[in-house]
Design a protein around this motif. Structure first.
Motif: not given
Length: 159
Positions: A28-29, A34-39, A83-84
């Motif tokens: 959930p963090t 777009p930020e998630r896609e970059k990450k 994060e992941y």
């Protein structure tokens, strides 16, 4: 690349792909958008490098070298790993190296003529104490016990 190395690469990619899918859907963090896609794109590049045994086996492999390899900086790479995977770079690197070490310790056909020292040096460890300590922490047994168990299991399965 020989057939065994190709098979290992495929297995590692499958394992990492499943892990990434699981983490992406359960963490959930990591925010949407777009930020998630970059990450996630950066995570894919990180996983490609971590799947490359020859890269991670260099004793001087570091967060900086990983960041350089994926075209990013250490802050972003570290943040994505945290994060992941919910762990730091060093822990993740050790897990990748130890996973390769276990594969080699269990593969008597291809690595049976190698000593444990040769195996740990080939996967990036520079001394026995740190390798054995990390191995035991992760698997609960020593590398020699693991190797012995794997040989007995294989012997039992082939009879």
């Amino acid at each position: 690349m020989n057939e065994g190395q190709l098979k290992l690469l495929e297995e590692n990619r499958d394992i990492l792909a499943k892990t990434v899918d699981k983490v992406k859907t359960s963490n959930p963090t990591v925010k949407d958008g777009p930020e998630r896609e970059k990450k996630q794109k950066l995570l894919g590049l990180i996983n490609e490098v971590l799947n490359n045994v020859s890269s991670i086996s260099a004793p001087d492999f570091s967060l900086q070298k990983l960041a350089d390899a994926v075209g990013s900086n250490t802050k972003n790479v570290s943040q994505v790993i945290n994060e992941y995977y919910n762990k730091n770079f060093k822990t993740l690197l050790n897990e990748c190296r130890l996973r390769e070490a276990t594969r080699r310790l269990a593969d008597q056909e291809h690595y049976g003529n190698m000593t444990i020292q040769a195996i740990y040096e080939e996967v990036g460890y520079t001394n026995a104490v740190s390798f054995i300590r990390a191995f035991k922490r992760m698997y609960g047994i020593t590398p020699s016990e693991y190797q012995k168990n794997a040989a007995e299991k294989k012997q039992g399965g082939s009879n």
